[in-house]
Design an enzyme around this catalytic site. Structure first.
Site, PDB file in Angstrom:
ATOM      1  CE  LYS A  43       0.900  -4.254  -3.623  1.00  0.00           C
ATOM      2  NZ  LYS A  43       0.033  -3.159  -4.116  1.00  0.00           N
ATOM      3  NE  ARG A 122       1.984   0.405   1.210  1.00  0.00           N
ATOM      4  CZ  ARG A 122       1.148  -0.633   1.195  1.00  0.00           C
ATOM      5  NH1 ARG A 122       1.514  -1.807   1.649  1.00  0.00           N
ATOM      6  NH2 ARG A 122      -0.063  -0.470   0.713  1.00  0.00           N
ATOM      7  NE  ARG A 161      -9.068  -3.999  -2.684  1.00  0.00           N
ATOM      8  CZ  ARG A 161      -7.764  -3.823  -2.588  1.00  0.00           C
ATOM      9  NH1 ARG A 161      -6.945  -4.650  -3.217  1.00  0.00           N
ATOM     10  NH2 ARG A 161      -7.267  -2.817  -1.908  1.00  0.00           N
ATOM     11  NE  ARG A 194      -8.048  -3.068   1.959  1.00  0.00           N
ATOM     12  CZ  ARG A 194      -6.869  -3.308   1.411  1.00  0.00           C
ATOM     13  NH1 ARG A 194      -6.607  -4.503   0.909  1.00  0.00           N
ATOM     14  NH2 ARG A 194      -5.941  -2.381   1.336  1.00  0.00           N
ATOM     15  NE  ARG A 205      -4.851   2.046  -0.029  1.00  0.00           N
ATOM     16  CZ  ARG A 205      -5.548   1.017  -0.505  1.00  0.00           C
ATOM     17  NH1 ARG A 205      -6.831   1.158  -0.778  1.00  0.00           N
ATOM     18  NH2 ARG A 205      -4.958  -0.127  -0.719  1.00  0.00           N
TER      19      ARG A 205
HETATM   20  P1  AMP Z   1      -2.227  -2.971   1.821  1.00  0.00           P
HETATM   21  O1  AMP Z   1      -3.198  -4.016   2.218  1.00  0.00           O
HETATM   22  O2  AMP Z   1      -0.882  -3.524   1.473  1.00  0.00           O
HETATM   23  O3  AMP Z   1      -2.771  -2.063   0.735  1.00  0.00           O
HETATM   24  O4  AMP Z   1      -1.976  -2.047   3.116  1.00  0.00           O
HETATM   25  C1  AMP Z   1      -3.028  -1.342   3.722  1.00  0.00           C
HETATM   26  C2  AMP Z   1      -2.486  -0.191   4.525  1.00  0.00           C
HETATM   27  O5  AMP Z   1      -1.613  -0.688   5.555  1.00  0.00           O
HETATM   28  C3  AMP Z   1      -1.648   0.814   3.756  1.00  0.00           C
HETATM   29  O6  AMP Z   1      -2.429   1.797   3.096  1.00  0.00           O
HETATM   30  C4  AMP Z   1      -0.784   1.411   4.869  1.00  0.00           C
HETATM   31  O7  AMP Z   1      -1.543   2.324   5.656  1.00  0.00           O
HETATM   32  C5  AMP Z   1      -0.519   0.202   5.758  1.00  0.00           C
HETATM   33  N1  AMP Z   1       0.731  -0.500   5.371  1.00  0.00           N
HETATM   34  C6  AMP Z   1       0.829  -1.776   4.917  1.00  0.00           C
HETATM   35  N2  AMP Z   1       2.104  -2.110   4.707  1.00  0.00           N
HETATM   36  C7  AMP Z   1       2.846  -1.010   5.023  1.00  0.00           C
HETATM   37  C8  AMP Z   1       4.236  -0.716   4.987  1.00  0.00           C
HETATM   38  N3  AMP Z   1       5.144  -1.629   4.578  1.00  0.00           N
HETATM   39  N4  AMP Z   1       4.639   0.522   5.357  1.00  0.00           N
HETATM   40  C9  AMP Z   1       3.755   1.447   5.779  1.00  0.00           C
HETATM   41  N5  AMP Z   1       2.429   1.251   5.817  1.00  0.00           N
HETATM   42  C10 AMP Z   1       1.957   0.022   5.447  1.00  0.00           C
END
Ligand code: AMP
Length: 285
Positions: A43, A122, A161, A194, A205
């Site tokens: 994404k 989310r 990644r 990460r 996740r």
């Molecule tokens: P991402 O980069 O989108 O994969 O987000 C990394 C981490 O940030 C996720 O695994 C969650 O811990 C947190 N996170 C990001 N966006 C949200 C959201 N909308 N709601 C809850 N946690 C989030």
């Protein structure tokens, strides 16, 4: 490509007091998109390609939390420390903290260039409140792109990644390795894994996605917004599929600039030479 033409997302990443050095052009019909799909489906990469093509701003909630990580502990609020703990474990950040982040940055949703929301909403609750928030602003989404990929491929993508510490560009150890190991092709920044891409966090996740995010799909389908896209293949292939899917909804271009806009471009790693005059700066990617 001139990196000054890219949106820098300063207000999104650092909060409402920060000003974007590059304000997106005002578009007659800005694109407003949400990207859905399990972690590792690409994404973030697609959001960057889409925002470059459409002139919209890439709004990632994950990037906001990662940005907070770069601040020293005294600069971090209690809420942000709690968010970072959730992120490290791979669990979702508590709703109240996510809402604080979104509320503070609501002006980014009104951005005159449109937006590509990546990682938000989310949960079903987040989707419902986003719908109300947009309605209260007189705004509507054009589409919710749902990227689909088999589980085995997701795990391989996440574990290989690597992300640039500086410009956030994404590489993969085997599928898209950088020219020099550990160094970003675009801005020469250091590449890192990460914390939530480590094996122990990946399982958590994916479970969080299944239980919290998957129910969103039906909600978006009911709203007539769901746009499924197969996320296998190279980023360029996935981007072409995304463009074709969006084209069916409305002409896929930059949304007709109110001021004159040069022809839209698609980003490719070759466009920026590491160390060259036009290398990326900060988060401008
Ligand atoms: P991402 O980069 O989108 O994969 O987000 C990394 C981490 O940030 C996720 O695994 C969650 O811990 C947190 N996170 C990001 N966006 C949200 C959201 N909308 N709601 C809850 N946690 C989030």
């Amino acid at each position: 490509m001139n990196s000054r033409e890219l949106n820098d997302r300063a207000a999104w990443l650092r909060g409402p007091s920060a000003e974007c050095s590059v304000v997106p052009e005002r578009l007659e019909q800005p694109w407003r998109l949400v990207l859905l799909g399990p972690p590792g489906v690409g994404k973030g990469t697609q959001a960057r390609l889409l925002t470059q093509r459409l002139g919209a701003c890439h709004l990632s909630t994950g990037d906001v939390f990662r940005e907070a990580k770069t601040r020293n502990e005294r600069q971090q609020t209690l809420a942000m420390s709690a968010a970072l703990n959730s992120m490290r474990r791979g669990t979702l950040v508590p709703e109240a903290i996510v809402w604080q982040v979104i509320r503070e940055r609501a002006s980014c949703l009104r951005c005159q260039g449109g937006f590509v929301l990546d990682g938000f909403p989310r949960t079903l609750a987040q989707a419902k409140v986003l719908k109300l928030l947009l309605e209260s602003e007189g705004l509507s989404l054009d589409a919710v792109v749902n990227y689909e990929l088999p589980l085995a491929e997701i795990v391989s993508r996440l574990s290989g990644r690597r992300t640039c510490q500086s410009c956030k560009a994404i590489f993969h150890l085997t599928a898209q390795p950088p020219r020099t190991e550990g160094v970003c092709d675009l801005c020469c920044g250091a590449l890192y894994q990460r914390e939530d891409d480590r094996p122990e966090a990946i399982t958590v996740r994916l479970d969080a996605y299944q239980s919290s995010t998957a129910p969103l799909i039906q909600f978006c389908r009911n709203l007539g917004l769901l746009t499924p896209v197969v996320a296998s293949g190279s980023p360029e292939e996935i981007f072409r599929r995304t463009a074709t899917a969006l084209e069916k909804r409305r002409k896929f271009d930059s949304g007709s600039s109110v001021t004159s806009r040069k022809s839209a471009r698609v980003w490719s790693p070759e466009m920026l030479a590491c160390g060259g005059n036009e290398s990326g700066n900060g988060n401008n990617i």
